[in-house]
Scaffold this motif. Structure first.
Motif, short mmCIF file in Angstrom:
data_model
loop_
_atom_site.label_atom_id
_atom_site.label_comp_id
_atom_site.label_asym_id
_atom_site.label_seq_id
_atom_site.Cartn_x
_atom_site.Cartn_y
_atom_site.Cartn_z
N ARG A 80 4.67 -4.11 2.54
CA ARG A 80 5.69 -3.85 3.23
C ARG A 80 6.64 -4.63 3.95
O ARG A 80 8.41 -3.98 4.05
N GLY A 104 1.16 -1.35 -3.93
CA GLY A 104 1.55 -0.04 -2.86
C GLY A 104 3.16 -0.54 -3.17
O GLY A 104 3.48 0.12 -2.91
N GLU A 140 3.86 1.96 -10.48
CA GLU A 140 2.62 1.18 -10.10
C GLU A 140 1.95 0.32 -11.26
O GLU A 140 1.02 0.29 -10.69
N ARG A 195 0.66 7.07 6.51
CA ARG A 195 -0.18 7.18 5.96
C ARG A 195 -1.80 6.75 6.20
O ARG A 195 -2.60 7.26 5.97
N ASN A 204 11.13 1.39 -0.43
CA ASN A 204 12.39 2.39 -0.76
C ASN A 204 13.35 0.74 -0.60
O ASN A 204 12.80 -0.26 -0.42
N GLN A 258 5.55 2.27 -4.07
CA GLN A 258 5.89 2.93 -2.53
C GLN A 258 7.10 2.54 -1.60
O GLN A 258 7.73 3.24 -1.15
N MET A 265 0.41 0.72 3.20
CA MET A 265 1.91 0.81 3.15
C MET A 265 3.10 1.38 4.17
O MET A 265 4.40 1.33 4.46
N ASN A 266 1.89 2.72 4.86
CA ASN A 266 2.89 3.60 5.65
C ASN A 266 2.09 3.84 7.08
O ASN A 266 1.00 4.17 6.93
#
Length: 365
Positions: free
Chosen positions: A247, A334, A269, A229, A339, A337, A226-227
């Motif tokens: 995402r 994910g 989740e 990381r 936003n 996660q 998702m990001n």
């Protein structure tokens, strides 16, 4: 526009600046503006061509080309037509009609839908329009892959196991998407057996396995990423890039229904499930009344894509009613996660690359 760069072998192969692929989410989500925006930002935008008519596909490809000169991809779901004759079970007919009644539709008489438009016609559009990258799921690329390579396209296949990846390697793909069990939407399992969900191996072990076994082919990690990381972790595992769907699903350029986006923003989740309720093939999404009642009744669906056509009117009515309980809310593990903010595709690419760059260079976020 200044591209954000993080060069890997995948970037060299596809001619992109950032090792990020936007997944080819079918069903009218991947607008030409989304695909082009991802490519313009340095990633690889992907048009989900499944369920599109030849004319609509051609129009979408041409619109993408007016918005970007960068490489982009078109994804097709390749499958063998179901064998006939077929018949729906009384239990399936009862369930379909219950769902239809709850969204205000008339009863279904049990007749089997017609097949989708032949794949050959849609693929020929890709050849005519000289699409830069062709990606395939559900099957080996076969004759489509061979034709794409002959036409100068880059070819990407999807694998859920090492065996599938080796088969793709033998067909000369330029890169392989390692689809982990956390991935949203349809499982890309090749030669899926009736009544089975196929392999659902975690993204981390699958990516590690494929990178070690096939070091000469770029591996693209997919599932739960998702990001930045997630991108950094994939690179450390040996992957050459990542593919993200969820995402981008909720971004400004996505054509996903507002209630769909809201459902993904609000998902926990524990809300994700693997179901065959909507299309007949296993796919991961947010659990709702459709998935729960299908599972409770232990139903056997029609083969793909006939079952997908069977539920199409229900999903369309749900869209008109903004009724999330009857929509196919595909999303990856994910989703929690995500936003609740309106992001553009460009902002997503830049945020992921910046965060991953800081992590892999050893700096603290």
């Amino acid at each position: 526009m200044k591209h954000i760069q993080m060069r890997t072998r995948l970037c060299e192969t596809l001619g992109i600046h950032a090792p990020i692929i936007q997944a080819g989410m079918a069903g009218g989500i991947t607008s030409p503006s989304l695909v082009a925006a991802v490519s313009e930002a340095g990633g690889l935008g992907t048009l989900g061509a499944a369920y599109m008519s030849k004319d609509a596909l051609r129009q979408a490809i041409r619109e993408i080309k007016t918005r970007t000169q960068r490489p982009f991809s078109v994804n097709m779901l390749v499958y063998d037509p179901p064998e006939r004759p077929l018949a729906a079970s009384p239990a399936l007919i009862e369930w379909v009609n219950l769902m239809r009644s709850e969204v205000g539709l008339n009863s279904w008489d049990g007749s089997i839908p017609d097949d989708e438009e032949p794949l050959d016609g849609c693929f020929n559009v890709l050849l005519d329009e000289q699409v830069p990258v062709f990606s395939v799921a559900f099957s080996l690329p076969g004759k489509y892959g061979a034709a794409a390579k002959s036409a100068g396209m880059k070819l990407i296949g999807m694998a859920t196991t090492l065996e599938e990846a080796r088969l793709l390697e033998a067909e000369g793909v330029d890169a392989i998407v390692a689809q982990g069990g956390e991935a949203g939407g349809h499982r890309g399992t090749i030669a899926l057996k009736p009544g089975e969900d196929g392999a659902v191996i975690g993204t981390l072990p699958l990516v590690s396995l494929l990178c070690e076994a096939l070091p000469h082919i770029p591996i693209i990690a997919a599932g739960g990423i998702m990001n930045g990381r997630g991108l950094a972790a994939a690179l450390l595992l040996g992957a050459d890039g990542v593919q993200l769907g969820t995402r981008f699903l909720a971004c400004t350029e996505s054509l996903a229904h507002p209630i769909y986006k809201k459902s993904v923003w609000n998902a926990k989740e524990t809300d994700l499930t693997l179901t065959r309720a909507f299309s007949g093939r296993p796919a991961r999404g947010i659990a709702n009344r459709m998935t729960r009642t299908f599972a409770e009744r232990n139903l056997s669906p029609l083969p793909y894509p006939l079952h997908n056509q069977l539920t199409r009117e229900i999903r369309a009515a749900a869209g008109r009613l903004s009724a999330a309980d009857y929509m196919s809310l595909w999303a990856g593990q994910g989703a929690a996660q995500l936003n609740h903010v309106d992001e553009t595709a460009d902002e997503i690419i830049r945020a992921i690359v910046e965060e991953a760059g800081l992590l892999v260079s050893g700096k603290t976020i």
